[in-house]
Design an enzyme around this catalytic site. Sequence first.
Site, PDB file in Angstrom:
ATOM      1  N   ARG A 235       0.864  -1.179   0.000  1.00  0.00           N
ATOM      2  CA  ARG A 235       0.000   0.000   0.000  1.00  0.00           C
ATOM      3  C   ARG A 235       0.904   1.233   0.000  1.00  0.00           C
ATOM      4  O   ARG A 235       2.050   1.177   0.459  1.00  0.00           O
ATOM      5  CB  ARG A 235      -0.904   0.019   1.231  1.00  0.00           C
ATOM      6  CG  ARG A 235      -1.812  -1.197   1.361  1.00  0.00           C
ATOM      7  CD  ARG A 235      -2.581  -1.157   2.674  1.00  0.00           C
ATOM      8  NE  ARG A 235      -3.524  -2.272   2.800  1.00  0.00           N
ATOM      9  CZ  ARG A 235      -3.245  -3.439   3.358  1.00  0.00           C
ATOM     10  NH1 ARG A 235      -2.025  -3.640   3.845  1.00  0.00           N
ATOM     11  NH2 ARG A 235      -4.145  -4.392   3.432  1.00  0.00           N
TER      12      ARG A 235
ATOM     13  N   LYS B 254      -1.716  -2.512   7.761  1.00  0.00           N
ATOM     14  CA  LYS B 254      -3.134  -2.405   8.071  1.00  0.00           C
ATOM     15  C   LYS B 254      -3.519  -3.443   9.116  1.00  0.00           C
ATOM     16  O   LYS B 254      -3.153  -4.610   9.018  1.00  0.00           O
ATOM     17  CB  LYS B 254      -3.957  -2.611   6.793  1.00  0.00           C
ATOM     18  CG  LYS B 254      -5.419  -2.224   6.945  1.00  0.00           C
ATOM     19  CD  LYS B 254      -6.123  -2.238   5.599  1.00  0.00           C
ATOM     20  CE  LYS B 254      -7.567  -1.789   5.738  1.00  0.00           C
ATOM     21  NZ  LYS B 254      -8.272  -1.766   4.437  1.00  0.00           N
TER      22      LYS B 254
ATOM     23  N   HIS C 291      -3.050   2.972  -5.411  1.00  0.00           N
ATOM     24  CA  HIS C 291      -3.499   1.647  -4.974  1.00  0.00           C
ATOM     25  C   HIS C 291      -3.652   0.687  -6.154  1.00  0.00           C
ATOM     26  O   HIS C 291      -3.653  -0.534  -5.964  1.00  0.00           O
ATOM     27  CB  HIS C 291      -4.828   1.775  -4.235  1.00  0.00           C
ATOM     28  CG  HIS C 291      -5.022   0.719  -3.190  1.00  0.00           C
ATOM     29  ND1 HIS C 291      -4.223   0.601  -2.069  1.00  0.00           N
ATOM     30  CD2 HIS C 291      -5.924  -0.293  -3.102  1.00  0.00           C
ATOM     31  CE1 HIS C 291      -4.630  -0.420  -1.338  1.00  0.00           C
ATOM     32  NE2 HIS C 291      -5.650  -0.983  -1.935  1.00  0.00           N
TER      33      HIS C 291
ATOM     34  N   ARG D   3      -0.928  -1.920  -6.490  1.00  0.00           N
ATOM     35  CA  ARG D   3      -1.132  -3.075  -5.599  1.00  0.00           C
ATOM     36  C   ARG D   3      -2.137  -4.033  -6.226  1.00  0.00           C
ATOM     37  O   ARG D   3      -1.929  -5.251  -6.234  1.00  0.00           O
ATOM     38  CB  ARG D   3      -1.627  -2.583  -4.237  1.00  0.00           C
ATOM     39  CG  ARG D   3      -2.023  -3.671  -3.245  1.00  0.00           C
ATOM     40  CD  ARG D   3      -2.368  -3.016  -1.912  1.00  0.00           C
ATOM     41  NE  ARG D   3      -3.103  -3.880  -0.998  1.00  0.00           N
ATOM     42  CZ  ARG D   3      -2.539  -4.711  -0.128  1.00  0.00           C
ATOM     43  NH1 ARG D   3      -1.224  -4.814  -0.083  1.00  0.00           N
ATOM     44  NH2 ARG D   3      -3.271  -5.439   0.696  1.00  0.00           N
TER      45      ARG D   3
ATOM     46  N   HIS E 170      -3.891  -9.661   3.550  1.00  0.00           N
ATOM     47  CA  HIS E 170      -5.338  -9.711   3.761  1.00  0.00           C
ATOM     48  C   HIS E 170      -5.663 -10.677   4.890  1.00  0.00           C
ATOM     49  O   HIS E 170      -5.128 -11.797   4.935  1.00  0.00           O
ATOM     50  CB  HIS E 170      -6.054 -10.185   2.488  1.00  0.00           C
ATOM     51  CG  HIS E 170      -6.072  -9.165   1.399  1.00  0.00           C
ATOM     52  ND1 HIS E 170      -6.321  -9.489   0.077  1.00  0.00           N
ATOM     53  CD2 HIS E 170      -5.892  -7.816   1.419  1.00  0.00           C
ATOM     54  CE1 HIS E 170      -6.278  -8.393  -0.656  1.00  0.00           C
ATOM     55  NE2 HIS E 170      -6.019  -7.372   0.142  1.00  0.00           N
TER      56      HIS E 170
ATOM     57  N   TYR F 196      -9.816 -10.398  -7.083  1.00  0.00           N
ATOM     58  CA  TYR F 196      -8.933 -10.342  -8.246  1.00  0.00           C
ATOM     59  C   TYR F 196      -9.247 -11.432  -9.266  1.00  0.00           C
ATOM     60  O   TYR F 196      -8.798 -11.353 -10.410  1.00  0.00           O
ATOM     61  CB  TYR F 196      -7.469 -10.405  -7.802  1.00  0.00           C
ATOM     62  CG  TYR F 196      -7.095  -9.253  -6.905  1.00  0.00           C
ATOM     63  CD1 TYR F 196      -7.064  -7.951  -7.400  1.00  0.00           C
ATOM     64  CD2 TYR F 196      -6.827  -9.442  -5.552  1.00  0.00           C
ATOM     65  CE1 TYR F 196      -6.756  -6.873  -6.575  1.00  0.00           C
ATOM     66  CE2 TYR F 196      -6.516  -8.378  -4.724  1.00  0.00           C
ATOM     67  CZ  TYR F 196      -6.487  -7.095  -5.243  1.00  0.00           C
ATOM     68  OH  TYR F 196      -6.198  -6.033  -4.420  1.00  0.00           O
TER      69      TYR F 196
END
Length: 340
Positions: free
Chosen positions: A144, A169, A275, A278, A301, A310
Amino acid sequence: MDDVRHSIPSNPTRFLDQLRLRIRSEGLAYRTEQTYVHWVKQFIRYHDRRHPKDLGASEVEAFLNHVSVNRNCSANTQRIALNALIFLYKRFLGLDMDNLSFTPARANKRLPVVYSRQEIAAILSQLNGMSRLMVELMYGTGLRSAELLSLRIKDIDFGSNNVIVRSGKGNKDRATMLPQSLIPGLQRQIENVERLHAQDIEDGYGDVYLPDALGRKYPRAARETAWQFLFPSSRIGPDPRSGVLRRHHLHPTALSKQIRRAVRAAGIRKPARAHSFRHSFATHLLETGYDLRTIQELLGHSDIKTTEIYTHVINRGGKGVLSPVDSLGSRQLPLRSENG
């Protein structure tokens, strides 16, 4: 959200300064502090500037309904507002705030903006120096933009070929691969930072911000080269919390401007977003044949469902289904005129 600098007294009397002090005492990031204070302000204004201690669960529910229904905010925005108010009541005021009942915002499913390999190459051709290296690193590692800007020199591990993400994150650490083609550029960047850091020390500066009270635990670390930001700001500036003059990392808007310029110059008719590199990293790995679990781990994630988005944008338009018009091929009949 305003980017006002806030240095507060050790014993603040103003309510929002007291809230800021509590946020800082728990080691939360500055951006989290800005976000939480922003939503607490919105909450207070919505209820005619009444003090939060005079409000309760019903007022919190009314505000969250307002965010969802009247302001038409996304589910993620509503969730952020909820987190801010939960912190306000449970962590700061010490009041129970369980079993809230409010209208959840609609969670619209949006496909990510992905650049093709050819588009990535075209964008990179419009960038030079540190800007190009930063974009290459986002595309090559899946970082990120905030994670990229927060990198310290010590986070580039040439020995293990890893890039270490600290407090990503969800405040989680993780490792992603170090692209071999970027090693020479990263080594040059580190040499540039070393020279800049030496000049800062000569000029009477040189101490970098350290997170989580590490400055008290390791008082000399702030001057060590290893702790300096990999992509430093072009000038010395005041710390937004303490006001101390030091060199921070590059501001996110500087990177965004370079990306917008490069995307326009490359003639690409897609949104210019940091972003998206990414997203492109994950999509291109999936196209190459890597499994979702591996990509999930590299991206950091917590839920595989986030990574599954994706599968909808890989380079097999329409989920790999051949359109019936394409199956006609050379057998397609010539068009006739209406009179024919």
